[in-house]
Design an enzyme around this catalytic site. Structure first.
Site, PDB file in Angstrom:
ATOM      1  N   ASN A  45       1.045  -1.028   0.015  1.00  0.00           N
ATOM      2  CA  ASN A  45      -0.116  -0.359  -0.043  1.00  0.00           C
ATOM      3  C   ASN A  45       0.780   1.172  -0.234  1.00  0.00           C
ATOM      4  O   ASN A  45       2.079   1.227   0.195  1.00  0.00           O
ATOM      5  CB  ASN A  45      -0.988  -0.151   1.314  1.00  0.00           C
ATOM      6  N   ASN A  48      -1.311   8.380   0.535  1.00  0.00           N
ATOM      7  CA  ASN A  48      -0.713  10.187   0.595  1.00  0.00           C
ATOM      8  C   ASN A  48      -1.509  11.181   1.238  1.00  0.00           C
ATOM      9  O   ASN A  48      -3.002  10.910   2.127  1.00  0.00           O
ATOM     10  CB  ASN A  48      -1.356  10.134  -1.008  1.00  0.00           C
ATOM     11  N   CYS A  56      -4.674   0.722  -1.993  1.00  0.00           N
ATOM     12  CA  CYS A  56      -3.815  -0.126  -1.088  1.00  0.00           C
ATOM     13  C   CYS A  56      -2.783  -1.667  -2.182  1.00  0.00           C
ATOM     14  O   CYS A  56      -2.530  -1.679  -3.034  1.00  0.00           O
ATOM     15  CB  CYS A  56      -5.098  -1.288  -1.361  1.00  0.00           C
ATOM     16  N   GLU A  58      -2.857  -5.452  -2.634  1.00  0.00           N
ATOM     17  CA  GLU A  58      -3.587  -5.568  -4.020  1.00  0.00           C
ATOM     18  C   GLU A  58      -3.939  -4.965  -5.391  1.00  0.00           C
ATOM     19  O   GLU A  58      -3.393  -5.636  -5.804  1.00  0.00           O
ATOM     20  CB  GLU A  58      -4.888  -6.103  -3.376  1.00  0.00           C
TER      21      GLU A  58
HETATM   22  N1  THU Z   1      -5.390  -1.566   2.464  1.00  0.00           N
HETATM   23  C1  THU Z   1      -4.519  -2.574   2.104  1.00  0.00           C
HETATM   24  O1  THU Z   1      -3.632  -1.852   1.776  1.00  0.00           O
HETATM   25  N2  THU Z   1      -5.137  -3.644   1.997  1.00  0.00           N
HETATM   26  C2  THU Z   1      -6.010  -4.305   2.611  1.00  0.00           C
HETATM   27  O2  THU Z   1      -6.224  -5.446   1.963  1.00  0.00           O
HETATM   28  C3  THU Z   1      -6.764  -3.380   3.653  1.00  0.00           C
HETATM   29  C4  THU Z   1      -6.513  -2.038   3.583  1.00  0.00           C
HETATM   30  C5  THU Z   1      -4.672  -0.076   2.484  1.00  0.00           C
HETATM   31  C6  THU Z   1      -5.385   0.650   2.727  1.00  0.00           C
HETATM   32  C7  THU Z   1      -4.234   2.241   4.005  1.00  0.00           C
HETATM   33  O3  THU Z   1      -3.501   2.363   3.074  1.00  0.00           O
HETATM   34  C8  THU Z   1      -4.138   0.751   4.952  1.00  0.00           C
HETATM   35  O4  THU Z   1      -4.702  -0.448   4.749  1.00  0.00           O
HETATM   36  C9  THU Z   1      -5.197   0.756   6.366  1.00  0.00           C
HETATM   37  O5  THU Z   1      -6.953   1.137   5.660  1.00  0.00           O
END
Ligand code: THU
Length: 134
Positions: A45, A48, A56, A58
């Site tokens: 992730n 910003n 995210c 994924e």
């Molecule tokens: N986030 C992810 O990268 N993947 C997930 O499956 C859940 C949430 C990130 C978004 C944000 O940068 C941080 O986790 C908190 O929500």
């Protein structure tokens, strides 16, 4: 898939989480997305100062893969502190390419919390086939 293959993906997901840019949430996430030919794209992730502009793990992995010409995927491993579940936006983006994707959610010790399919996470998903084709 043999267990060594899954173990490698888990390791890759955990490792890439260390690259996460998370000055706001302090919640690192890593993903390892495998294509049908065995190529693995990892992603973390990236947050910003304009919060909604962050992405995210994924979707980072997915857009890296699609940008390199890959559109067929069989498994994604997602690593976070307690094996958390992908957000709705990530489920939707993955569904476009791989509704039958295997989704394995692990914690940073590599323990598997869930091993399920994207269809289970996004029942009655809206995909390309949902649109009328002229
Ligand atoms: N986030 C992810 O990268 N993947 C997930 O499956 C859940 C949430 C990130 C978004 C944000 O940068 C941080 O986790 C908190 O929500």
């Amino acid at each position: 898939m043999t267990d060594p293959d899954l173990s490698t993906l888990i390791e890759q997901a955990i490792n890439v989480a260390q690259k996460a840019y998370v000055p706001y949430s302090h919640f690192p996430v890593g993903a390892a997305l495998r294509t049908n030919d065995g190529t693995v794209f990892s992603g973390c992730n990236v947050e910003n100062a304009a919060y909604p502009s962050g992405i995210c793990a994924e979707r980072t992995a997915l857009v890296k893969a699609v940008s390199e010409g890959y559109r067929l995927f069989d498994i994604i491993v997602v690593a976070s502190v307690a094996g958390g579940s992908p957000c709705g936006q990530c489920r939707q983006m993955l569904y476009e390419f791989a509704p039958d994707l295997r989704v394995v959610l692990v914690d940073f010790d590599g323990a598997i919390h869930h091993d399920l399919t994207l269809r289970t996470l996004l029942p009655l998903g809206f995909g390309p086939e949902s649109l009328p084709h002229p």
